[in-house]
Design an enzyme around this catalytic site. Structure first.
Site, short mmCIF file in Angstrom:
data_model
loop_
_atom_site.label_atom_id
_atom_site.label_comp_id
_atom_site.label_asym_id
_atom_site.label_seq_id
_atom_site.Cartn_x
_atom_site.Cartn_y
_atom_site.Cartn_z
N ARG A 108 0.88 -1.19 0.00
CA ARG A 108 0.00 0.00 0.00
C ARG A 108 0.91 1.22 0.00
NH1 ARG A 108 -5.33 1.32 3.39
NH2 ARG A 108 -6.04 0.06 1.64
N HIS A 135 -6.98 0.85 -6.81
CA HIS A 135 -7.18 -0.03 -5.66
C HIS A 135 -7.83 -1.33 -6.17
CE1 HIS A 135 -7.48 -1.36 -1.68
NE2 HIS A 135 -8.35 -0.50 -1.16
N GLN A 138 -9.71 -3.97 -3.90
CA GLN A 138 -11.02 -3.50 -3.45
C GLN A 138 -12.08 -3.85 -4.49
OE1 GLN A 138 -11.92 -1.69 -0.52
NE2 GLN A 138 -13.90 -2.32 -1.31
N ASP A 230 -17.26 6.90 -1.79
CA ASP A 230 -16.00 6.77 -1.04
C ASP A 230 -15.76 8.12 -0.36
OD1 ASP A 230 -13.49 6.01 -0.09
OD2 ASP A 230 -12.48 6.11 -2.02
N CYS A 270 -16.30 1.50 0.04
CA CYS A 270 -15.11 0.66 0.28
C CYS A 270 -14.69 0.67 1.75
CB CYS A 270 -13.97 1.12 -0.62
SG CYS A 270 -13.50 2.83 -0.33
N1 CP Z 1 -11.10 -0.37 1.89
C1 CP Z 1 -9.84 -0.45 2.39
O1 CP Z 1 -8.86 -0.64 1.65
O2 CP Z 1 -9.78 -0.31 3.74
P1 CP Z 1 -8.46 -0.13 4.63
O3 CP Z 1 -7.94 1.26 4.33
O4 CP Z 1 -8.94 -0.27 6.03
O5 CP Z 1 -7.46 -1.16 4.23
N1 NVA Z 2 -9.86 6.52 -1.61
C1 NVA Z 2 -9.50 6.10 -0.28
C2 NVA Z 2 -9.69 4.63 -0.14
C3 NVA Z 2 -9.34 4.08 1.21
C4 NVA Z 2 -9.49 2.59 1.28
C5 NVA Z 2 -8.06 6.51 0.01
O1 NVA Z 2 -7.21 6.37 -0.86
O2 NVA Z 2 -7.81 6.97 1.13
#
Ligand code: CP
Ligand code: NVA
Length: 312
Positions: A108, A135, A138, A230, A270
């Site tokens: 990540r 992502h 997801q 989101d 998400c």
């Molecule tokens: N949706 C998602 O990726 O959640 P987290 O940020 O908790 O991993």
């Molecule tokens: N769009 C959000 C998704 C988190 C899972 C972010 O990148 O923070």
């Protein structure tokens, strides 16, 4: 298991062909069943997953760590600050080193280039656990959820309300690949990247999916089978937070908006949600919401991804 995904990386939805995407969903369904009935499915016995995190996570971390364990392997949580990355070791050298120790890397990251570099230099499959651009894990869990709830994917209408962000990008590509018509309604200045919209529209043409980007919510939500939202402010984009609070208030998924879509609509997010901003408590906890089934399906979809990329 015979599969062409072995040894490959998943950085974008488009790293999968349409057939491979369905292969992931089918295996996820089988692994979900096996987990529910307590049937062992140690497809990655003895394998190690390295999990690099530059940003916080609840779902991604826990679902990957639990998932690799259920597949008979083990996960290593590697926070950027605890790695020598935090003291200036390059991504390339980190990748070359980790590739000697682990069988799969999940990361990540802030910059999408970081997952590309990990894939380039590590010599092992790399899974994008969220970058500023996409992502994909997801969206694989989301497509599994939509398929379970609606019995199909092709021909459905999905509307995404809010920021044209990483989740929106992977959703555009995933819907186009699976024949779901998708409309994005976003405030001025927060459209998804034009290159991704173009790519999704091209893929959509091959799969009879119409991909549209509009500014008015009513133009997107009309005949929606799925409403998706989101957060307004994604991780790493906090500098826009003040502007967004002003511009996004009309882009809230609330009771009135859900009514526009009709009784059979499902509402997805998400997570994590900012309740009272992009979604109200009433909708999040209401009868249309499937957000926690959606969260659960991250586990099953990612187990399928790990098993297919890391098998053998
Ligand atoms: N949706 C998602 O990726 O959640 P987290 O940020 O908790 O991993
Ligand atoms: N769009 C959000 C998704 C988190 C899972 C972010 O990148 O923070």
């Amino acid at each position: 298991m015979s599969n062409g995904l072995k040894g490959r990386s998943l950085l974008s939805m488009t790293d999968l062909s349409r057939e491979e995407l369905h292969q992931v969903l089918d295996l996820a369904t089988l692994l979900k069943f096996q987990q529910k009935v307590g049937q062992p499915h140690h497809l990655l016995a003895g394998k190690t997953l390295g999990m690099i995190f530059e940003k916080p996570s609840t779902r991604t971390r826990v679902s990957f760590e639990a998932g690799i364990y259920q597949l008979g392997g083990m996960g290593l949580y590697l926070s950027r600050n605890d790695l020598q990355l935090g003291r200036g070791e390059t991504i390339g050298d980190t990748a070359r080193t980790l590739g000697r120790f682990v069988d799969i890397i999940m990361a990540r990251v802030f910059a999408h280039k970081t997952v590309e570099d990990l894939a380039k230099y590590s010599g092992v499959p790399v899974i994008n656990g969220l970058s500023e651009r996409e992502h994909p894990c997801q969206i694989l869990g989301d497509l599994l959820t939509i398929k379970e709830k609606k019995g199909k994917l092709e021909g459905l209408n999905l509307c995404f309300i809010g920021d044209g962000n990483n989740v929106c990008h992977s959703l555009l590509l995933g819907c186009a690949m699976t024949g779901i018509n998708m409309s994005v309604a976003h405030p001025a200045g927060y459209a998804p990247l034009p290159a991704i919209v173009d790519e999704a529209q091209k893929i959509g043409e091959e799969n009879n999916a119409v991909i549209k980007v509009v500014e008015q919510v009513v133009d997107a939500v009309g005949d929606a089978d799925v409403i998706y939202t989101d957060v307004w402010v994604s991780m790493g984009q906090e500098e826009n937070a003040e502007d967004k609070q002003k511009k996004f208030s009309k882009y809230q998924v609330n009771k009135n908006l859900v009514k526009l879509a009709g009784p059979k609509v499902i509402v997805m997010h998400c997570l994590p949600a900012h309740r009272g901003e992009e979604i109200t408590d009433e909708v999040m906890d209401g009868p249309h919401s499937v957000v926690f089934d959606q969260a659960e399906n991250r586990l099953h979809a990612q187990k399928a991804v790990m098993a297919l990329l890391g098998a053998g």
